[in-house]
Design an enzyme around this catalytic site. Structure first.
Site, PDB file in Angstrom:
ATOM      1  N   GLU A 102       0.814  -1.212   0.000  1.00 43.77           N
ATOM      2  CA  GLU A 102       0.000   0.000   0.000  1.00 43.77           C
ATOM      3  C   GLU A 102       0.858   1.277   0.000  1.00 43.77           C
ATOM      4  O   GLU A 102       0.450   2.292  -0.555  1.00 43.77           O
ATOM      5  CB  GLU A 102      -0.948  -0.052   1.213  1.00 43.77           C
ATOM      6  CG  GLU A 102      -2.017   1.012   1.268  1.00 43.77           C
ATOM      7  CD  GLU A 102      -2.821   1.195  -0.023  1.00 43.77           C
ATOM      8  OE1 GLU A 102      -3.153   0.194  -0.688  1.00 43.77           O
ATOM      9  OE2 GLU A 102      -3.111   2.359  -0.364  1.00 43.77           O
ATOM     10  N   HIS A 153       3.657   1.744  -1.687  1.00 40.40           N
ATOM     11  CA  HIS A 153       3.954   2.016  -3.105  1.00 40.40           C
ATOM     12  C   HIS A 153       2.692   2.509  -3.828  1.00 40.40           C
ATOM     13  O   HIS A 153       2.760   3.429  -4.645  1.00 40.40           O
ATOM     14  CB  HIS A 153       4.400   0.733  -3.817  1.00 40.40           C
ATOM     15  CG  HIS A 153       5.633   0.109  -3.279  1.00 40.40           C
ATOM     16  ND1 HIS A 153       5.638  -1.121  -2.671  1.00 40.40           N
ATOM     17  CD2 HIS A 153       6.918   0.537  -3.276  1.00 40.40           C
ATOM     18  CE1 HIS A 153       6.863  -1.438  -2.319  1.00 40.40           C
ATOM     19  NE2 HIS A 153       7.665  -0.452  -2.653  1.00 40.40           N
ATOM     20  N   GLN A 193      22.680  -1.884  -4.308  1.00 37.82           N
ATOM     21  CA  GLN A 193      22.402  -1.277  -3.011  1.00 37.82           C
ATOM     22  C   GLN A 193      22.334  -2.296  -1.871  1.00 37.82           C
ATOM     23  O   GLN A 193      21.991  -1.947  -0.750  1.00 37.82           O
ATOM     24  CB  GLN A 193      21.132  -0.436  -3.079  1.00 37.82           C
ATOM     25  CG  GLN A 193      19.838  -1.203  -3.244  1.00 37.82           C
ATOM     26  CD  GLN A 193      18.666  -0.263  -3.505  1.00 37.82           C
ATOM     27  OE1 GLN A 193      18.512   0.309  -4.574  1.00 37.82           O
ATOM     28  NE2 GLN A 193      17.819  -0.064  -2.500  1.00 37.82           N
ATOM     29  N   GLY A 213       8.905   7.487  -0.560  1.00 40.02           N
ATOM     30  CA  GLY A 213       8.217   7.503   0.732  1.00 40.02           C
ATOM     31  C   GLY A 213       9.086   8.092   1.835  1.00 40.02           C
ATOM     32  O   GLY A 213      10.304   7.916   1.852  1.00 40.02           O
ATOM     33  N   ASP A 272      11.663   5.916   4.135  1.00 42.86           N
ATOM     34  CA  ASP A 272      13.102   5.889   3.892  1.00 42.86           C
ATOM     35  C   ASP A 272      13.600   7.336   3.906  1.00 42.86           C
ATOM     36  O   ASP A 272      13.997   7.886   2.876  1.00 42.86           O
ATOM     37  CB  ASP A 272      13.395   5.218   2.546  1.00 42.86           C
ATOM     38  CG  ASP A 272      12.932   3.777   2.552  1.00 42.86           C
ATOM     39  OD1 ASP A 272      13.346   3.025   3.447  1.00 42.86           O
ATOM     40  OD2 ASP A 272      12.127   3.394   1.681  1.00 42.86           O
ATOM     41  N   VAL A 323       3.117   5.118   4.926  1.00 42.16           N
ATOM     42  CA  VAL A 323       1.829   4.420   5.062  1.00 42.16           C
ATOM     43  C   VAL A 323       2.021   3.299   6.075  1.00 42.16           C
ATOM     44  O   VAL A 323       3.016   2.570   6.037  1.00 42.16           O
ATOM     45  CB  VAL A 323       1.348   3.861   3.705  1.00 42.16           C
ATOM     46  CG1 VAL A 323       0.036   3.116   3.863  1.00 42.16           C
ATOM     47  CG2 VAL A 323       1.194   4.999   2.695  1.00 42.16           C
ATOM     48  N   ARG A 328       9.916  -5.841   3.452  1.00 46.23           N
ATOM     49  CA  ARG A 328      10.663  -6.714   4.367  1.00 46.23           C
ATOM     50  C   ARG A 328       9.825  -7.197   5.543  1.00 46.23           C
ATOM     51  O   ARG A 328      10.247  -8.116   6.247  1.00 46.23           O
ATOM     52  CB  ARG A 328      11.921  -6.004   4.869  1.00 46.23           C
ATOM     53  CG  ARG A 328      12.976  -5.834   3.785  1.00 46.23           C
ATOM     54  CD  ARG A 328      14.330  -5.430   4.334  1.00 46.23           C
ATOM     55  NE  ARG A 328      15.371  -5.544   3.335  1.00 46.23           N
ATOM     56  CZ  ARG A 328      15.843  -4.516   2.611  1.00 46.23           C
ATOM     57  NH1 ARG A 328      15.362  -3.304   2.778  1.00 46.23           N
ATOM     58  NH2 ARG A 328      16.794  -4.722   1.714  1.00 46.23           N
TER      59      ARG A 328
END
Ligand code: PAF
Length: 281
Positions: free
Chosen positions: A35, A37, A61, A147, A150, A176, A187
């Site tokens: 949700e 994303h 990364q 978001g 991060d 969210v 994760r």
């Protein structure tokens, strides 16, 4: 919705979209959409004519011993979810399309990347900025969406856009959360059901600290101590870091004043969760 895996086709389509003078919203992701994303995609769709979602688990990364191989992948499900929010194009390249043999160019933001997550994940942000710079070059978006969960990534990418004069606007959208406050993350899937219950401690401890600030506490050490106590009371939780930093250079503050980011990373076994809040006094 078109699904594109190669750069030549992507370039052709983006060329046509640009010729029509349409604005492009880009939501870069590593897939296994949730949700968080989807809320970025809805905003991008509402604010742009053409929505591109990239799905690429970026090996650059991930550090040694991190979860690159295990990172959850489900392109079929991602396609359905992206189509349902009106995505126009998914770019899902294989690794060799992004990093062909002999690849040698990297983008690195200094200073901001050595603190917080950067100190325990050396090379992580270099991987993020490199892939995101490539995606910006390929898609030439008008707006790109990330978001607040991060938070450090958002700061680092904003710095890259400014420093390299990239011609687009970053849009950072609120974290969210699940109904119990846990920040959504691909994760979270790694958590056992017992860990999943305990994982609410991240947001709870941040809220406790915000409450203390509201009551007048300004000492970052005391606030960090409170958060650490909360985290240590959660079964199986291992605190990786708590930092209270300013929101311009991400430097630790000596007193809570102005706008501060409180950021934490907590491990449940091998699963590393992060969360943060911004407080303004
Ligand atoms: O936030 C992520 O999922 C990734 O770091 C990003 C921005 C898609 C780059 O691989």
């Amino acid at each position: 919705m078109q699904i594109v895996q190669d750069i030549a086709t992507l370039r052709d389509i983006i060329g046509e979209v640009k010729k029509k003078g349409l604005s492009i919203g880009l939501v870069p992701t590593m897939g296994f959409l949730h949700e968080g994303h989807l809320s970025l995609m809805r905003a991008a769709k509402a604010e742009n004519d053409f929505l591109v979602v990239s799905i690429f688990v970026n090996p650059l990364q991930f550090g040694q011993g991190e979860d690159y191989e295990e990172y959850p992948r489900d392109l079929a499900r991602d396609q359905e979810l992206a189509a349902a929010v009106g995505c126009d194009l998914i770019f899902a390249p294989p690794v060799k399309e992004m990093y062909p043999r002999g690849y040698a160019t990297f983008v690195e933001v200094e200073r901001l990347t050595t603190v917080l997550c950067g100190s325990s994940r050396p090379g992580h942000f270099r991987g993020v900025t490199t892939v995101v710079a490539k995606l910006f070059n390929l898609v030439s978006p008008t707006h790109a969406y990330f978001g607040q969960k991060d938070a450090q990534q958002a700061f680092v990418l904003q710095k890259m856009v400014e420093d390299l004069n990239m011609n687009l606007e970053l849009v950072i959208r609120p974290t969210v959360r699940e109904a119990d406050g846990l920040a959504m993350s691909s994760r979270n899937k790694y958590l056992t059901s017992a860990q999943r219950k305990e994982a609410t401690v991240l947001f709870k401890s941040l809220n406790k600290a915000a409450g203390e600030i509201e009551k007048g506490e300004r000492d970052p050490e005391k606030l960090k101590e409170k958060i650490a106590q909360e985290i240590s009371a959660a079964r199986g939780a291992r605190l990786e870091y708590i930092e209270i930093v300013d929101t311009s250079e991400l430097r630790p503050v000596s007193t809570v004043a102005g706008s501060c980011l409180i950021a934490i990373a907590v491990k449940f076994d091998q699963t590393r969760l992060i969360d943060n809040i911004v407080v303004g006094v």
